[in-house]
Design an enzyme around this catalytic site. Structure first.
Site, PDB file in Angstrom:
ATOM      1  N   TYR A   1      -3.149  -1.974 -10.305  1.00  0.00           N
ATOM      2  CA  TYR A   1      -3.144  -1.984  -8.842  1.00  0.00           C
ATOM      3  C   TYR A   1      -2.399  -3.204  -8.285  1.00  0.00           C
ATOM      4  CZ  TYR A   1      -4.759  -2.393  -4.053  1.00  0.00           C
ATOM      5  OH  TYR A   1      -4.789  -2.544  -2.689  1.00  0.00           O
TER       6      TYR A   1
ATOM      7  N   TYR B   1      -4.281   3.666   7.820  1.00  0.00           N
ATOM      8  CA  TYR B   1      -5.636   3.104   7.834  1.00  0.00           C
ATOM      9  C   TYR B   1      -6.406   3.528   9.072  1.00  0.00           C
ATOM     10  CZ  TYR B   1      -3.550   0.619   4.076  1.00  0.00           C
ATOM     11  OH  TYR B   1      -2.900   0.326   2.925  1.00  0.00           O
TER      12      TYR B   1
ATOM     13  N   SER C   1       0.791  -1.233   0.000  1.00  0.00           N
ATOM     14  CA  SER C   1       0.000   0.000   0.000  1.00  0.00           C
ATOM     15  C   SER C   1       0.824   1.284   0.000  1.00  0.00           C
ATOM     16  CB  SER C   1      -0.936   0.015   1.206  1.00  0.00           C
ATOM     17  OG  SER C   1      -1.988  -0.872   0.982  1.00  0.00           O
TER      18      SER C   1
ATOM     19  N   VAL D   1       1.236  -3.926   3.757  1.00  0.00           N
ATOM     20  CA  VAL D   1       1.181  -5.242   4.413  1.00  0.00           C
ATOM     21  C   VAL D   1       2.422  -6.095   4.167  1.00  0.00           C
ATOM     22  CG1 VAL D   1      -1.340  -5.454   4.611  1.00  0.00           C
ATOM     23  CG2 VAL D   1      -0.187  -6.295   2.554  1.00  0.00           C
TER      24      VAL D   1
ATOM     25  N   LYS E   1       0.432   3.380  -2.948  1.00  0.00           N
ATOM     26  CA  LYS E   1      -0.763   4.215  -3.172  1.00  0.00           C
ATOM     27  C   LYS E   1      -0.418   5.711  -3.174  1.00  0.00           C
ATOM     28  CE  LYS E   1      -3.834   0.677  -1.249  1.00  0.00           C
ATOM     29  NZ  LYS E   1      -4.477   0.158  -0.029  1.00  0.00           N
TER      30      LYS E   1
HETATM   31  O1  DON Z   1      -5.142  -5.069  -1.912  1.00  0.00           O
HETATM   32  C1  DON Z   1      -4.502  -5.855  -1.251  1.00  0.00           C
HETATM   33  O2  DON Z   1      -4.928  -6.921  -0.881  1.00  0.00           O
HETATM   34  C2  DON Z   1      -3.143  -5.550  -0.776  1.00  0.00           C
HETATM   35  N1  DON Z   1      -2.151  -5.934  -1.641  1.00  0.00           N
HETATM   36  C3  DON Z   1      -3.149  -4.242  -0.095  1.00  0.00           C
HETATM   37  C4  DON Z   1      -1.901  -3.703   0.265  1.00  0.00           C
HETATM   38  C5  DON Z   1      -1.726  -3.156   1.615  1.00  0.00           C
HETATM   39  O3  DON Z   1      -0.594  -2.984   1.941  1.00  0.00           O
HETATM   40  C6  DON Z   1      -2.862  -2.851   2.545  1.00  0.00           C
HETATM   41  N2  DON Z   1      -2.404  -2.481   3.816  1.00  0.00           N
HETATM   42  N3  DON Z   1      -1.764  -2.275   4.675  1.00  0.00           N
END
Ligand code: DON
Length: 304
Positions: free
Chosen positions: A189, A240, A61, A258, A64
């Protein structure tokens, strides 16, 4: 500084046992839960690192904020924020519910999944390949790291398990928020989340924003205004539904992923990258946040 980083990393290492490595995407769970590293870069060109610094991890993320910058460069601020809001959602990063229940009918902000998928749809290019390549090139430019590239195993995992994201993408298309091809937006994405970096890469990203959008060679890439927009959204939405608590504890504009990374900005002073793949319940690096909190306290880095 080196001694301070060592002290703080060693102290926070035990926190890695309290969290868990993300496992909803195959491959992400292969990370070493106890890994922890930090890189600090300042405006004078000094660089300090301690711990797990060479390990590559996916940016997730954190990407983003990069896609937001490129989408605004491509389309202008007014257009982007006509499709995506600027408010914290108070919901988990992959939440769907407010998309339909709130009156605004647009994603709350560009840093939750729904907002980031909408933002990905706005990146320009003659086909999906060129559109992602532009994002990758832009990422390499502002991180001053030509080695950034997609981890294709993780990308496949993102795509295979990305049905919630697909659901949001199609909903956004139905609402007219996404104007182009949804599958292309999702593909961009998934790929942007799968770009691999190290703590050096994200510390450079932080330094770029600390320097208001200017590279270390003096080249201005984004306006001061755009850099300010990004940093403000990092404070309000970057961690978040933990953004408020993080602002109180740490007080630096930050963005987590993540994969275990967090980038932090000390305006006009430093860029900081941390890596610790053991995550708390909200999806933020548990020990990474501890390291940033201690560093902010020791060096009085809170912007508030
Ligand atoms: O959209 C997804 O599932 C992830 N790859 C999101 C990435 C993310 O890092 C969300 N949060 N911390």
């Amino acid at each position: 500084m080196q001694e301070l980083l060592q002290k703080i990393v060693e102290k926070n290492k035990e926190l890695t046992n309290l969290g868990a490595v993300a496992n909803y995407i195959p491959e992400l769970d292969k990370a070493n839960k106890n890994a922890l590293g930090i890189c600090v870069m300042d405006m004078e060109g000094n660089q300090f690192c301690y711990g797990e610094c060479g390990t590559r991890f996916t940016i997730q993320s954190i990407s983003k904020i990069i896609s937001l910058m490129l989408a605004i460069l491509d389309n202008g601020e007014e257009y982007v924020f006509s499709k995506v809001g600027m408010e914290p959602s108070g919901d988990p990063f992959n939440s769907i519910r407010k998309l339909e229940t709130s009156s605004r009918k647009k994603p709350y902000n560009p840093l939750i999944n729904a907002g980031a998928i909408a933002v990905a749809s706005m990146i320009k290019g003659k086909n999906v390949r060129e559109r992602f390549q532009r994002l990758l090139d832009f990422t390499r430019k502002i991180t001053e790291d030509e080695t950034v590239d997609v981890n294709y195993k993780i990308y496949c995992g993102e795509s295979e398990t990305g049905d919630r994201n697909r659901a949001m993408g199609y909903f956004l298309k139905g609402e007219g928020i996404i104007e182009g091809n949804v599958e292309e937006a999702l593909d961009i994405y998934f790929k942007q989340c799968s770009m691999e970096v190290t703590v050096y890469t994200i510390a450079k990203l932080g330094l770029f924003l600390a320097n208001d959008g200017v590279l270390s060679n003096g080249e201005r890439v984004i306006s001061t205004r755009l850099s300010r927009i990004v940093k403000t959204l990092m404070v309000t939405c970057g961690m978040y539904d933990e953004s408020g608590e993080f602002a109180v504890r740490v007080g630096m504009p930050s963005k987590s992923g993540v994969g275990g990374g967090i980038v932090s900005v000390v305006p006009k002073k430093m860029g900081i990258g941390v890596y610790g793949p053991s995550l708390d319940k909200k999806g933020n690096s548990i020990a990474g946040a501890g390291v940033l909190e201690d560093l902010a306290k020791e060096l009085d880095l809170s912007i508030f």
